[in-house]
Write a protein that holds these residues in place. Structure first.
Motif, PDB file in Angstrom:
ATOM      1  N   PRO A 181       0.832  -1.205   0.000  1.00 23.35           N
ATOM      2  CA  PRO A 181       0.000   0.000   0.000  1.00 23.35           C
ATOM      3  C   PRO A 181       0.869   1.259   0.000  1.00 23.35           C
ATOM      4  O   PRO A 181       2.033   1.218   0.406  1.00 23.35           O
ATOM      5  N   PRO A 192      -4.367   1.215  -1.958  1.00 23.03           N
ATOM      6  CA  PRO A 192      -4.406   0.029  -1.086  1.00 23.03           C
ATOM      7  C   PRO A 192      -3.442  -1.045  -1.584  1.00 23.03           C
ATOM      8  O   PRO A 192      -3.010  -1.009  -2.740  1.00 23.03           O
ATOM      9  N   TYR A 222      -6.582   0.180   7.972  1.00 26.06           N
ATOM     10  CA  TYR A 222      -5.186   0.467   7.621  1.00 26.06           C
ATOM     11  C   TYR A 222      -4.513   1.353   8.662  1.00 26.06           C
ATOM     12  O   TYR A 222      -5.129   2.253   9.224  1.00 26.06           O
TER      13      TYR A 222
END
Ligand code: MG
Length: 265
Positions: A181, A192, A222
């Motif tokens: 990412p 991503p 994330y």
């Protein structure tokens, strides 16, 4: 609707196409769309086998666990066999000393021949890219479990496109293509992570977008990070691994989009 109004979208399409043709017609030199630099590196391919190609970094060739440590930083305690290593349950996950970003990864693995347990409790391990994103290892031979937890799943995120599982005790192979990412300066996800995965030569993940680090419970989220090691999971089952190699994917080529643009622009 009036007939003319019905025709309007088609007319618009035709006009746009004509305009594009006129633009393209102005370019007559085919060399303008040829890109010569950078050149992808020449790599000697291996014969039809899973032998590592010339530019591979060998992470495990069956002779030692030197490239691996336990996640707590101590020496890796998994058992070393003739040409493979086997999870020693309870000793914990192991991780590569070297850290990686975008990679091509080859891993061969084998679930115990003697069937013990069922579902997620049978031949379970995992390959975590960047210490976070799990490609599930599981004995899926006539062993139903939730689809997004099968071998070749991106665990709890993406169901594999097929189940090419071999019988327990047989060697299986993963070829994993991972794009790490990208985060912006504020830690937001700009791009991503992505996975393409082959299990036993069969495509099981086709450039899927990762939603965040693998979590067992709840939705993934994330957090910004950089390069990190490849982790193999101790899930309490005697799963074996052999012939592990990786190719780092060139950043310069990744960030060159390969589309010709007028140098004057
Ligand atoms: Mg697992």
């Amino acid at each position: 609707m009036k007939p003319l109004l019905k025709l309007f979208p088609i007319l618009l399409l035709f006009m746009t196409a004509t305009a594009n043709c006129q633009n393209n017609d102005e370019i007559t030199d085919p060399e303008l769309t040829e890109i010569w630099e950078p050149q992808p590196p020449v790599v000697e391919p291996a014969p039809l086998s899973s032998e590592p190609p010339a530019d591979a970094i060998i992470l495990f060739d069956g002779t030692s666990l030197d490239n691996w440590v336990s996640v707590d930083g101590s020496e890796a305690e998994w058992d070393l066999g003739d040409d493979h290593m086997t999870v020693r349950p309870g000793t914990g996950d192991i991780i590569t000393r070297q850290e990686f970003n975008d990679i091509q990864l080859h891993v061969e693995w084998r679930a115990p021949e003697e069937i013990d347990g069922e579902g997620q409790g049978r031949g379970n391990s995992g390959i975590f890219l960047q210490n976070r994103y799990e490609v599930q290892v599981l004995d899926n031979w006539e062993n139903p479990t939730y689809s997004n937890g099968m071998a070749g799943s991106i665990y709890k995120q993406h169901i594999p496109l097929a189940n090419p599982a071999k019988r327990p005790g047989e060697w299986q192979r993963f070829d994993i293509f991972f794009k790490s990412p990208v985060f912006d300066d504020d830690g937001n996800v700009e791009e991503p992570a992505r996975f393409t995965v082959m299990l036993n030569g069969i495509l099981v993940q086709n450039n899927v977008e990762v939603f965040g680090p693998t979590v067992y419970i709840g939705p993934p989220e994330y957090e910004p990070h950089g390069a990190a090691g490849i982790l193999l999971q101790d899930h309490g089952d005697y799963v074996s691994f052999r012939n592990i190699w990786v190719r780092e994917l060139d950043q310069e080529i990744r960030f060159t989009d390969g589309i010709w643009r007028d140098p004057q622009d």
